[in-house]
Design a protein around this motif. Structure first.
Motif, PDB file in Angstrom:
ATOM      1  N   VAL A 146      72.087   8.193  51.428  1.00 20.21           N
ATOM      2  CA  VAL A 146      71.667   7.616  52.465  1.00 20.21           C
ATOM      3  C   VAL A 146      69.979   8.111  52.650  1.00 20.21           C
ATOM      4  N   ARG A 147      69.064   7.362  52.399  1.00 23.57           N
ATOM      5  CA  ARG A 147      67.662   7.615  52.993  1.00 23.57           C
ATOM      6  C   ARG A 147      67.357   7.219  54.331  1.00 23.57           C
ATOM      7  N   THR A 148      66.543   8.397  54.902  1.00 26.79           N
ATOM      8  CA  THR A 148      66.113   8.113  56.298  1.00 26.79           C
ATOM      9  C   THR A 148      64.614   8.125  56.463  1.00 26.79           C
ATOM     10  N   ALA A 149      64.171   7.482  57.664  1.00 32.88           N
ATOM     11  CA  ALA A 149      62.665   7.337  57.899  1.00 32.88           C
ATOM     12  C   ALA A 149      62.856   7.199  59.492  1.00 32.88           C
ATOM     13  N   GLY A 159      65.811   4.880  60.978  1.00 28.20           N
ATOM     14  CA  GLY A 159      66.272   4.031  60.037  1.00 28.20           C
ATOM     15  C   GLY A 159      66.885   4.515  58.885  1.00 28.20           C
ATOM     16  N   TYR A 160      67.942   3.629  58.308  1.00 24.99           N
ATOM     17  CA  TYR A 160      68.766   4.228  57.123  1.00 24.99           C
ATOM     18  C   TYR A 160      68.519   3.285  55.907  1.00 24.99           C
ATOM     19  N   ILE A 169      71.887  -1.397  51.495  1.00 22.19           N
ATOM     20  CA  ILE A 169      71.642  -1.922  52.691  1.00 22.19           C
ATOM     21  C   ILE A 169      70.664  -1.004  53.685  1.00 22.19           C
ATOM     22  N   ALA A 170      69.792  -1.755  54.316  1.00 22.80           N
ATOM     23  CA  ALA A 170      68.927  -1.267  55.228  1.00 22.80           C
ATOM     24  C   ALA A 170      69.461  -1.579  56.472  1.00 22.80           C
ATOM     25  N   TYR A 171      69.403  -0.529  57.231  1.00 22.04           N
ATOM     26  CA  TYR A 171      69.734  -0.546  58.694  1.00 22.04           C
ATOM     27  C   TYR A 171      68.737  -0.243  59.771  1.00 22.04           C
ATOM     28  N   LEU A 172      68.024  -1.228  60.206  1.00 24.96           N
ATOM     29  CA  LEU A 172      66.533  -1.054  60.835  1.00 24.96           C
ATOM     30  C   LEU A 172      66.601  -1.610  62.397  1.00 24.96           C
TER      31      LEU A 172
END
Length: 272
Positions: A146-149, A159-160, A169-172
């Motif tokens: 999982v990348r985070t920002a 955001g993940y 999957i981008a969870y924004l």
């Protein structure tokens, strides 16, 4: 990956006859990565997810990733049944709290008087608390990364981007777009994603009244998806005053503008 939407509202739960088809529960999305569950947010939708998990009678191993800790994203945690049963293991993750507070302190506060009648000590499952810093890469299990920002929201939001078995999957959610350019963090997390779940609380027509509130529009979701090359969009975090008929209208307009776009509903399942 199998994606299940358990709660798709923002701000506050909104049950009733006018919201029954899209659902009134607040933010919770489950992603099955093989046998492992990754859960985004713990709004009121997580209660029904918990009921389903404990009904299987199997030990549960799951990671719960919070975008932030406003009540529409954590309000279901005190009623998440598996936390009160032995034999389960959960890792809870939060990235917008340090250094002022930490994740365990926030959860303890939510599950304590005068907010809740029983305390944190009633948990029987094995619970780990993982505070991280924005920008960290989280390796949840072998093959699950999982990348985070940082997102643009009052008090901060995370955001993940979840990657597993060649899918992403981008969870924004809970992010406000700028007026002049796209948010580079958002575009980066959504780059070529198989599914982008995005905060579509408002419409472009409504947006000017809510600048500074930390949310975006369904039209901007499509702009982000086009710029990032995301394959499919699920519009999410619906305004609690948006009834089923209004969401039907958004679904039709979004489908026309970008075929394949979905307006998320409780109970929706997507196999990637």
């Amino acid at each position: 990956m199998l994606v299940r939407f358990w709660g798709v509202r923002g701000t506050i739960a909104s049950p009733g006859a006018d919201t029954v088809r899209y659902g009134g529960n607040t933010s919770c999305v489950e992603v099955r990565c093989g046998k492992h569950s990754v859960i985004f947010d713990g709004g009121t939708g997580i209660r029904k997810l918990g009921d389903r998990l404990v009904a299987s009678d199997a030990p549960i191993e799951a990671d719960i990733l919070f975008s932030h800790f406003h009540m529409d994203h954590v309000g279901g945690i005190p009623l998440f049944a598996p936390l009160y049963a032995a034999g389960h293991h959960f890792r809870l993750w939060g990235g917008n709290l340090l250094p002022e507070v930490n994740l365990q302190g926030v959860i303890r506060t939510i599950i304590s008087a005068p907010l809740f009648p029983i305390g944190f000590e009633t948990f029987r499952s094995d619970v780990e608390f993982r505070d991280f810093r924005v920008g960290d890469v989280l390796r949840l299990r072998d093959g699950i990364e999982v990348r985070t920002a940082a997102l643009n929201h009052p008090g901060g939001s995370i955001g993940y981007r979840l990657e597993f078995a060649g899918r992403s999957i981008a969870y924004l959610t809970d992010t406000e777009h700028g007026l002049d350019q796209l948010d580079a963090n958002v575009v980066s997390l959504a780059k070529n994603a198989d599914l982008m779940i995005y905060d579509g609380t408002y419409t472009d027509k409504e947006f000017s009244k809510y600048v500074g509130w930390g949310h975006s529009t369904w039209q901007h979701a499509l702009r982000v998806a086009d710029a990032a090359g995301a394959k499919q969009v699920a519009i999410f975090h619906h305004d609690p005053d948006r009834d089923d008929a209004a969401l039907d209208g958004i679904a039709a307009a979004a489908q026309q503008a970008r075929p394949g776009t979905l307006v998320a509903q409780e109970g929706l399942e997507l196999a990637l």
